[in-house]
Write a protein that holds these residues in place. Structure first.
Motif, short mmCIF file in Angstrom:
data_model
loop_
_atom_site.label_atom_id
_atom_site.label_comp_id
_atom_site.label_asym_id
_atom_site.label_seq_id
_atom_site.Cartn_x
_atom_site.Cartn_y
_atom_site.Cartn_z
N LYS A 22 38.00 32.33 46.29
CA LYS A 22 39.31 31.92 46.80
C LYS A 22 40.01 30.95 45.86
O LYS A 22 41.20 30.70 46.00
CB LYS A 22 39.16 31.28 48.18
CG LYS A 22 38.68 32.25 49.23
CD LYS A 22 38.53 31.56 50.56
CE LYS A 22 38.01 32.53 51.60
NZ LYS A 22 37.84 31.88 52.90
N TYR A 23 39.29 30.38 44.91
CA TYR A 23 39.84 29.41 43.98
C TYR A 23 40.88 30.07 43.07
O TYR A 23 40.64 31.13 42.51
CB TYR A 23 38.70 28.82 43.14
CG TYR A 23 39.14 27.82 42.11
CD1 TYR A 23 39.37 26.50 42.46
CD2 TYR A 23 39.32 28.19 40.79
CE1 TYR A 23 39.77 25.57 41.52
CE2 TYR A 23 39.72 27.27 39.84
CZ TYR A 23 39.93 25.97 40.21
OH TYR A 23 40.33 25.06 39.26
N SER A 24 42.03 29.44 42.94
CA SER A 24 43.11 29.97 42.11
C SER A 24 43.32 29.07 40.90
O SER A 24 43.69 27.90 41.05
CB SER A 24 44.40 30.05 42.93
OG SER A 24 45.50 30.27 42.07
N GLU A 25 43.10 29.60 39.71
CA GLU A 25 43.28 28.82 38.49
C GLU A 25 44.74 28.42 38.30
O GLU A 25 45.04 27.34 37.80
CB GLU A 25 42.79 29.60 37.27
CG GLU A 25 41.29 29.67 37.17
CD GLU A 25 40.80 30.24 35.85
OE1 GLU A 25 41.62 30.43 34.92
OE2 GLU A 25 39.60 30.48 35.74
N GLU A 26 45.67 29.29 38.73
CA GLU A 26 47.10 29.00 38.57
C GLU A 26 47.50 27.80 39.43
O GLU A 26 48.21 26.89 38.98
CB GLU A 26 47.96 30.21 38.94
CG GLU A 26 47.81 31.39 38.01
CD GLU A 26 46.56 32.23 38.27
OE1 GLU A 26 46.06 32.22 39.42
OE2 GLU A 26 46.07 32.86 37.33
N LEU A 27 47.04 27.78 40.68
CA LEU A 27 47.37 26.66 41.58
C LEU A 27 46.69 25.37 41.10
O LEU A 27 47.29 24.29 41.17
CB LEU A 27 46.96 26.96 43.01
CG LEU A 27 47.79 28.02 43.74
CD1 LEU A 27 47.22 28.27 45.13
CD2 LEU A 27 49.24 27.61 43.81
N ASN A 120 38.41 24.92 46.05
CA ASN A 120 39.64 25.49 46.60
C ASN A 120 40.23 24.55 47.65
O ASN A 120 41.45 24.38 47.72
CB ASN A 120 39.37 26.86 47.21
CG ASN A 120 40.64 27.50 47.71
OD1 ASN A 120 41.63 27.60 46.99
ND2 ASN A 120 40.63 27.91 48.97
#
Length: 188
Positions: A22-27, A120
């Motif tokens: 669920k981790y977003s590199e962009e966010l 996340n």
């Protein structure tokens, strides 16, 4: 820290993979760029998990962030790298974030960051804090917060609503759910 623990296996490893997916590199990168904009640190704003963790793990930058949003929120920032002192910094940040208006469901637990359990949730907390920062005259990130839309009805409008007969909504023509069996019966 996470490096001193045994590797997870079985269901625990599967659950951890699901959390990490669920981790977003962009966010995460957006959060680090926002932190840099407010605090003039960190130098590396890459959104990958390793960098995100390394930049935030001791909690000093997080405390500096909330103190830049509203001075004096965190009274004492521990510069020591001892585990207990770092976790105190993270707890102080979380308390300050709640005071700034971050809802409890959008915060994280200390171990989520310190032991790298759920980065996340750290991103979610920073995004929420980023929305609240606009209320304090600081740059904000993420979607704009919704505004209240209070409705005031007259007594006449309220009385008109009470005159609606429930059958005007429609009818199920006497149908019930009795006798419906989805699959096998219950064996005792």
């Amino acid at each position: 820290m996470a490096t001193n623990r045994a590797a997870k296996s079985g269901f625990a490893a599967e659950a951890q993979r699901k959390i990490n997916s669920k981790y977003s590199e962009e966010l995460a990168q957006e959060c680090l760029l926002w932190i840099q904009q407010i605090t003039n640190a960190p130098e590396n704003t890459s959104g990958d998990m390793d960098n995100f963790y390394d930049v935030l793990k001791d909690g000093t930058l997080l405390c500096k962030l909330v103190n830049n949003i509203q001075p004096g929120l965190v009274k004492k920032v521990n510069e020591s790298k001892m585990a207990f002192k770092c976790m105190e910094n993270i707890n102080a940040f979380l308390e300050a974030a709640r005071q700034l208006g971050v809802p409890a469901q959008e915060t994280f637990q200390t171990v989520d960051l310190w032991e790298r359990q759920n980065l996340n949730s750290v991103v979610i907390c920073l995004q929420s804090l980023g929305r609240k920062a606009g209320n304090f005259g600081k740059p904000s990130i993420g979607p704009k917060e919704a505004e209240k839309n209070i409705r005031n009805f007259t007594e006449e409008q309220l009385r008109a609503g009470q005159g609606v007969i429930s059958l005007q909504y429609g009818s199920n023509k006497g149908a019930t759910q009795s006798g419906i069996n989805f699959g096998n019966t219950r064996h005792m």
